[in-house]
Design a protein around this motif. Structure first.
Motif, mmCIF file in Angstrom:
data_model
loop_
_atom_site.group_PDB
_atom_site.id
_atom_site.type_symbol
_atom_site.label_atom_id
_atom_site.label_comp_id
_atom_site.label_asym_id
_atom_site.label_seq_id
_atom_site.Cartn_x
_atom_site.Cartn_y
_atom_site.Cartn_z
ATOM 1 N N LEU A 1 0.844 -1.205 0.000
ATOM 2 C CA LEU A 1 0.000 0.000 0.000
ATOM 3 C C LEU A 1 0.873 1.246 0.000
ATOM 4 O O LEU A 1 0.642 2.178 -0.788
ATOM 5 C CB LEU A 1 -0.923 -0.009 1.224
ATOM 6 C CG LEU A 1 -1.819 1.221 1.359
ATOM 7 C CD1 LEU A 1 -2.891 1.232 0.279
ATOM 8 C CD2 LEU A 1 -2.462 1.284 2.748
ATOM 9 N N THR B 1 0.982 4.014 -3.002
ATOM 10 C CA THR B 1 0.193 5.212 -2.687
ATOM 11 C C THR B 1 0.882 6.210 -1.778
ATOM 12 O O THR B 1 0.438 7.363 -1.697
ATOM 13 C CB THR B 1 -1.129 4.798 -2.003
ATOM 14 O OG1 THR B 1 -0.833 4.306 -0.681
ATOM 15 C CG2 THR B 1 -1.862 3.740 -2.805
ATOM 16 N N TRP C 1 -7.333 -0.205 -0.806
ATOM 17 C CA TRP C 1 -7.102 0.604 -2.010
ATOM 18 C C TRP C 1 -7.120 -0.362 -3.180
ATOM 19 O O TRP C 1 -6.471 -1.422 -3.134
ATOM 20 C CB TRP C 1 -5.754 1.305 -1.909
ATOM 21 C CG TRP C 1 -5.334 2.078 -3.135
ATOM 22 C CD1 TRP C 1 -5.712 3.323 -3.494
ATOM 23 C CD2 TRP C 1 -4.408 1.639 -4.153
ATOM 24 N NE1 TRP C 1 -5.085 3.708 -4.656
ATOM 25 C CE2 TRP C 1 -4.291 2.684 -5.089
ATOM 26 C CE3 TRP C 1 -3.692 0.459 -4.353
ATOM 27 C CZ2 TRP C 1 -3.475 2.591 -6.205
ATOM 28 C CZ3 TRP C 1 -2.871 0.367 -5.466
ATOM 29 C CH2 TRP C 1 -2.773 1.424 -6.382
ATOM 30 N N ILE D 1 -10.892 3.790 -3.020
ATOM 31 C CA ILE D 1 -10.639 3.360 -1.648
ATOM 32 C C ILE D 1 -11.956 2.981 -0.991
ATOM 33 O O ILE D 1 -12.965 3.682 -1.163
ATOM 34 C CB ILE D 1 -9.946 4.482 -0.841
ATOM 35 C CG1 ILE D 1 -8.522 4.700 -1.354
ATOM 36 C CG2 ILE D 1 -9.934 4.165 0.655
ATOM 37 C CD1 ILE D 1 -7.828 5.919 -0.772
ATOM 38 N N CYS E 1 -13.369 2.296 2.859
ATOM 39 C CA CYS E 1 -12.953 2.459 4.247
ATOM 40 C C CYS E 1 -14.160 2.695 5.146
ATOM 41 O O CYS E 1 -15.246 3.045 4.665
ATOM 42 C CB CYS E 1 -11.971 3.615 4.380
ATOM 43 S SG CYS E 1 -12.707 5.247 4.228
ATOM 44 N N LEU F 1 -0.181 10.585 -2.930
ATOM 45 C CA LEU F 1 -1.132 9.627 -3.495
ATOM 46 C C LEU F 1 -1.305 9.869 -4.986
ATOM 47 O O LEU F 1 -1.838 10.915 -5.394
ATOM 48 C CB LEU F 1 -2.481 9.738 -2.788
ATOM 49 C CG LEU F 1 -3.542 8.743 -3.250
ATOM 50 C CD1 LEU F 1 -3.210 7.344 -2.738
ATOM 51 C CD2 LEU F 1 -4.930 9.150 -2.789
ATOM 52 N N THR G 1 -9.437 9.620 -7.544
ATOM 53 C CA THR G 1 -9.673 8.496 -6.638
ATOM 54 C C THR G 1 -10.973 8.718 -5.870
ATOM 55 O O THR G 1 -11.125 9.726 -5.169
ATOM 56 C CB THR G 1 -8.512 8.330 -5.639
ATOM 57 O OG1 THR G 1 -7.322 8.007 -6.365
ATOM 58 C CG2 THR G 1 -8.802 7.222 -4.633
#
Length: 432
Positions: free
Chosen positions: A79, A83, A96, A106, A108, A127, A133
């Motif tokens: 990760l 990122t 991710w 993503i 979460c 990122l 994103t």
């Protein structure tokens, strides 16, 4: 995959600066060689956002080659590699995801969204593709895997093959695998290994710095060691020395018969003149690691009982050199192990794994141990940019052990050590 290394805090911040007065007072209490060490964090150049964007491009190319439609990475080194995010592991699903085509996203917990967006908007940016994103959030009573399936569908993947990063916890991997009957899962290792195994010049520079710092710390601690010191006191010296250099690191220290245990013993040990001392481990610089072992003695170098140890040292040093000399682009990983093992066997410390009880090396980078491994049966061809340890050893139970370890990387011309090899038991840092 656990290693002997105690967990190194790759995300550790720089050591807080001391006032000049405090620094002077601290230095007065330290052995001169350690007090002479200076903070070297300013030498480290972080990985840029542009390089991380290139990593995503490389990952997508590998996904197309391997017919994988997306990779899912929860937490851990991969990760951070892709990122720049450093996210602690918990029982709550965080992931991710990078589709082979389209923007990453993503998933979460809803209460973590603010923290995620804070990192997405951080300056300097880390990122890649942050502006495109999307963040999907789930409440405590909701199924995060169904949300992942929804996010994949909105990315154009109602069906397909999903790669799961190798260190993903089973509960997460199992949840992903059963999230949809039209999605199948596979290992993402061809993608993550395919990217991470080939280091760029920026990565090599960070690894070079980590190795340089480790060797300077080892040398300073060797010069500061005294007979009567415990092995734990020696390890504490190493901790202090790394702190002086502004990085996080550690070292195990094994003395006498305990040096015959490749990963050491928990037994308290006393350093004495003429006894073998084996130290091992490294430090982390901007997430990139070193891993160095040195075997040496303190005191009178003419002690007769060291004759056998000196001969063993010379064999191990020759084996380390033979392994490095074998490295060329296209040579199989297992050939590097064979070069060292054959030499040790011919010297009378075989057969096979009898006294050289482990492989000759492992990949190294952001993890202390990572793909690929220099071990029998691994036919993976070497490629420029790969980085490894070179660590042959001979271990004689009840007597002593000798291991020499340096890290190296492959160039078009062959293997190149990051650090100078140790020339002898009595002068382990003469070439440093």
């Amino acid at each position: 995959m656990p290693t002997r290394r105690r967990f190194l805090l790759a995300a550790a911040a720089a050591t807080p600066a001391l006032t000049l007065t405090a620094q002077a007072q601290q230095s007065e209490k330290l052995p001169p060689a350690i007090a002479a060490l200076t903070n070297r964090r300013a030498e480290a150049v972080p990985i840029t956002l542009a390089e991380r964007e290139q990593r995503l491009d490389r990952a997508r190319a590998l996904m197309h080659q391997n017919k994988i439609d997306a990779i899912v990475i929860t937490t851990g080194t991969s990760l951070t590699y892709f990122t720049g995010l450093r996210w602690g592991q918990s029982e709550r699903f965080f992931a991710w995801t990078l589709p082979a085509t389209g923007a990453p996203f993503i998933v979460c917990p809803v209460f973590e969204e603010g923290r995620v967006r804070e990192r997405m908007e951080a300056k300097p940016a880390t990122l890649p593709s942050a502006s495109t994103t999307r963040v999907y959030t789930w409440n405590e009573d909701e199924d995060p895997y169904q949300l992942l399936a929804k996010a994949l569908k909105e990315s154009g993947l109602a069906s397909g093959k999903i790669g799961i990063e190798e260190r993903t916890q089973f509960v997460f991997a199992d949840g992903i695998a059963h999230t949809s009957p039209t999605l199948t899962t596979t290992s993402a290792t061809p993608i993550t290994y395919g990217c991470r195994s080939i280091k760029t010049p920026a990565e090599l520079a960070l690894m070079q710095l980590a190795n340089n710092i480790t060797l300077s710390v080892y040398k300073a601690c060797y010069e500061s060691a005294q007979p009567g010191m415990t092995n734990r006191q020696f390890s504490q010296l190493v901790d202090t020395a790394y702190t002086r250099c502004g990085v996080t690191g550690d070292a195990s220290c094994q003395v006498g018969e305990y040096s015959a245990l490749p990963h050491g013993s928990l037994q308290p040990q006393i350093i004495r003149e003429g006894e073998i001392i084996l130290i091992d481990d490294g430090c982390t610089v901007e997430g990139y690691q070193s891993d160095i072992s040195r075997t040496f003695v303190l005191g009178d170098p003419t002690i007769a009982k060291l004759d056998k140890a000196r001969k063993v040292f010379e064999i191990v040093l020759e084996a380390q050199s033979a392994a490095l000399a074998t490295a060329r682009p296209g040579v199989q990983c297992q050939a590097i192990d064979a070069a060292a093992r054959d030499l040790i066997t011919a010297a009378g410390y075989g057969p096979d794994y009898r006294h050289f009880t482990h492989r000759v090396g492992h990949g190294i980078g952001m993890d202390g141990h990572e793909w690929p491994y220099l071990v029998r049966g691994n036919a993976t061809p070497l490629a420029p940019g790969m980085c490894f340890s070179d660590e042959p050893g001979i271990y004689l139970p009840g007597e002593f052990g000798v291991r020499l370890e340096d890290d190296w990387h492959l160039t078009e011309e062959g293997g190149k050590m990051f650090t100078a090899q140790s020339p002898s038991l009595e002068h382990p840092f003469a070439n440093a």
